[in-house]
Write a protein that holds these residues in place. Structure first.
Motif, short mmCIF file in Angstrom:
data_model
loop_
_atom_site.label_atom_id
_atom_site.label_comp_id
_atom_site.label_asym_id
_atom_site.label_seq_id
_atom_site.Cartn_x
_atom_site.Cartn_y
_atom_site.Cartn_z
N ARG A 35 0.85 -1.18 0.00
CA ARG A 35 0.00 0.00 0.00
C ARG A 35 0.89 1.23 0.00
NH1 ARG A 35 -5.15 -1.11 4.03
NH2 ARG A 35 -5.58 -3.21 3.34
N PHE A 137 -6.87 -9.94 -6.52
CA PHE A 137 -7.41 -8.59 -6.32
C PHE A 137 -7.85 -8.42 -4.86
CE2 PHE A 137 -9.10 -6.78 -10.64
CZ PHE A 137 -7.80 -6.55 -11.04
N TYR A 138 -7.64 -7.22 -4.32
CA TYR A 138 -8.26 -6.87 -3.05
C TYR A 138 -9.78 -6.98 -3.19
CZ TYR A 138 -4.06 -4.53 -1.10
OH TYR A 138 -2.82 -4.22 -0.59
N ILE A 140 -13.36 -5.34 -2.71
CA ILE A 140 -13.65 -3.93 -2.90
C ILE A 140 -13.64 -3.14 -1.59
CG2 ILE A 140 -15.53 -2.33 -3.49
CD1 ILE A 140 -16.05 -4.00 -5.95
N THR A 143 -10.04 -2.23 -0.73
CA THR A 143 -9.18 -1.65 -1.77
C THR A 143 -8.49 -0.39 -1.26
OG1 THR A 143 -10.63 -2.50 -3.52
CG2 THR A 143 -9.13 -0.71 -4.10
N LYS A 147 -6.49 3.10 -5.80
CA LYS A 147 -6.66 1.94 -6.68
C LYS A 147 -8.11 1.89 -7.18
CE LYS A 147 -2.50 0.41 -5.76
NZ LYS A 147 -1.43 0.35 -6.78
N ASN A 149 -11.76 0.43 -8.11
CA ASN A 149 -12.74 -0.57 -7.68
C ASN A 149 -13.32 -1.20 -8.94
OD1 ASN A 149 -12.62 -0.27 -4.85
ND2 ASN A 149 -13.90 1.56 -4.96
N PRO A 266 -6.13 -2.99 -8.39
CA PRO A 266 -6.13 -3.39 -6.97
C PRO A 266 -5.50 -4.78 -6.76
CG PRO A 266 -8.28 -3.80 -7.92
CD PRO A 266 -7.47 -3.14 -9.01
N GLU A 268 -3.37 -7.31 -4.98
CA GLU A 268 -2.90 -7.48 -3.61
C GLU A 268 -1.62 -8.31 -3.55
OE1 GLU A 268 -4.92 -8.71 0.68
OE2 GLU A 268 -5.86 -9.36 -1.19
#
Length: 322
Positions: A35, A137-138, A140, A143, A147, A149, A266, A268
């Motif tokens: 992040r 992906f993270y 939502i 997030t 990044k 959504n 997004p 991760e």
């Protein structure tokens, strides 16, 4: 769903921290940039991003936590479970001809990108095309700021042969233009797991290809209070046709995003599911770092090979290309 999602996002952003609560960084863990936070104006003159202290081991622990989280929804009828639980993963192929996170020509044409949804109560033994590496992906509601959504469009309990379908890969299949329409467009409407399973079995009995003839559960943001129930019924439907949904991965369609925007996606983590996939995951990690300057962790996720087993999530320092 839009109004509820906006409120939840505002709450989460107001209370978020740079590290996951309850997860302390171990001295031996290799830090990874997962992040970023914007610095003040003076600092921005020399640097635009500051990496957080999140470690690869903490990312693996977070993935494990979401995998075990089996809530029916994220707090309301308009917030389906995929917004906060489970894992949205996409199996990909390492290539110097294209970047794995860029939508394929098919996805650009039909408007949807296929992911697999993993959770401890919705297991799969393999990914589409038997891919053994890819990215995650993270959800939502987690997030990071800055990044995108990416909207989840629909859910097929097993592979929906969605590459040939319009409307984000969620619409009717050209071989069965009537019976393969979205579940809420069926006559009669298919709005429960039992009804979906009855159709699935009838399609097989009638000699249809079940993957091409099945209908998808529409979970778009615009369906609001119907979204959580539809996703839940979709998961229940998959369990009712066990082991089909274990042997053949589900097809979770996300809205196609623009090409060549890795820093905005997004993502991760990168992952691999078996030893043969490690080189691919390392390729993604190096390429992503070269394009964005950020290093995302590689997580080893061996998938269960029986319904009694569960996926595990391990960060290995030796796997990283730091």
């Amino acid at each position: 769903m839009k109004k509820s999602l906006a409120l939840l996002m505002a709450f989460l952003l107001a209370g978020c921290s740079l590290t996951h609560p309850g997860l302390e960084q171990k001295a031996e863990d290799t830090p990874v940039t997962t992040r970023t936070v914007t610095t003040d104006a003076a600092s921005n003159a020399s640097a635009t991003n500051v990496p957080t202290a999140l470690t690869g081991a903490q990312v693996a622990a977070e993935l494990q936590k979401r995998y075990r989280d089996t809530r029916d929804n994220c707090g309301s009828a308009s917030t389906p479970a995929f917004l906060c639980t489970g894992l949205l993963i996409r199996g990909t192929e390492a290539s110097t001809e294209f970047d794995a996170w860029n939508p394929s020509p098919t996805s650009i044409k039909n408007g949807g990108v296929s992911f697999t949804y993993l959770r401890s109560d919705y297991k799969v033994k393999r990914l589409a095309y038997t891919y053994d590496s890819g990215f995650i992906f993270y959800p939502i509601l987690s997030t990071p700021a800055g990044k995108l959504n990416i909207e989840i469009l629909c859910f097929f309990p097993v592979d929906g042969s969605s590459n040939a379908r319009p409307n984000g890969g969620c619409g009717e299949h050209p071989r069965y233009p009537t019976v393969s329409r979205s579940c809420e467009e069926q006559n009669p409407i298919i709005d429960t797991a039992a009804k979906w399973v009855a159709k699935y079995r009838k399609d097989i009995a009638d000699g249809r290809n079940p993957y091409e003839a099945m209908c998808s559960f529409n979970v778009r943001d615009g369906v609001n209070n119907a979204a959580a129930a539809r996703f839940l019924e979709g998961m229940r439907a998959g369990r009712l046709i066990s082991p089909d949904a274990f042997n053949t991965p589900n097809d979770t369609k996300l809205k196609t995003w623009a090409q060549n925007i890795p820093a905005q996606l997004p993502i991760e983590a990168f992952f691999y599911t078996k030893a043969s996939g490690l080189a691919g995951a390392q390729f993604y990690q190096r390429r992503f770092r070269g394009l964005t300057g950020a290093t995302l962790p590689i997580i080893y996720i061996p998938l269960p090979q029986t319904l009694e087993q569960s996926a595990t999530f391990t960060f290995r320092a030796a796997d990283q290309t730091l």
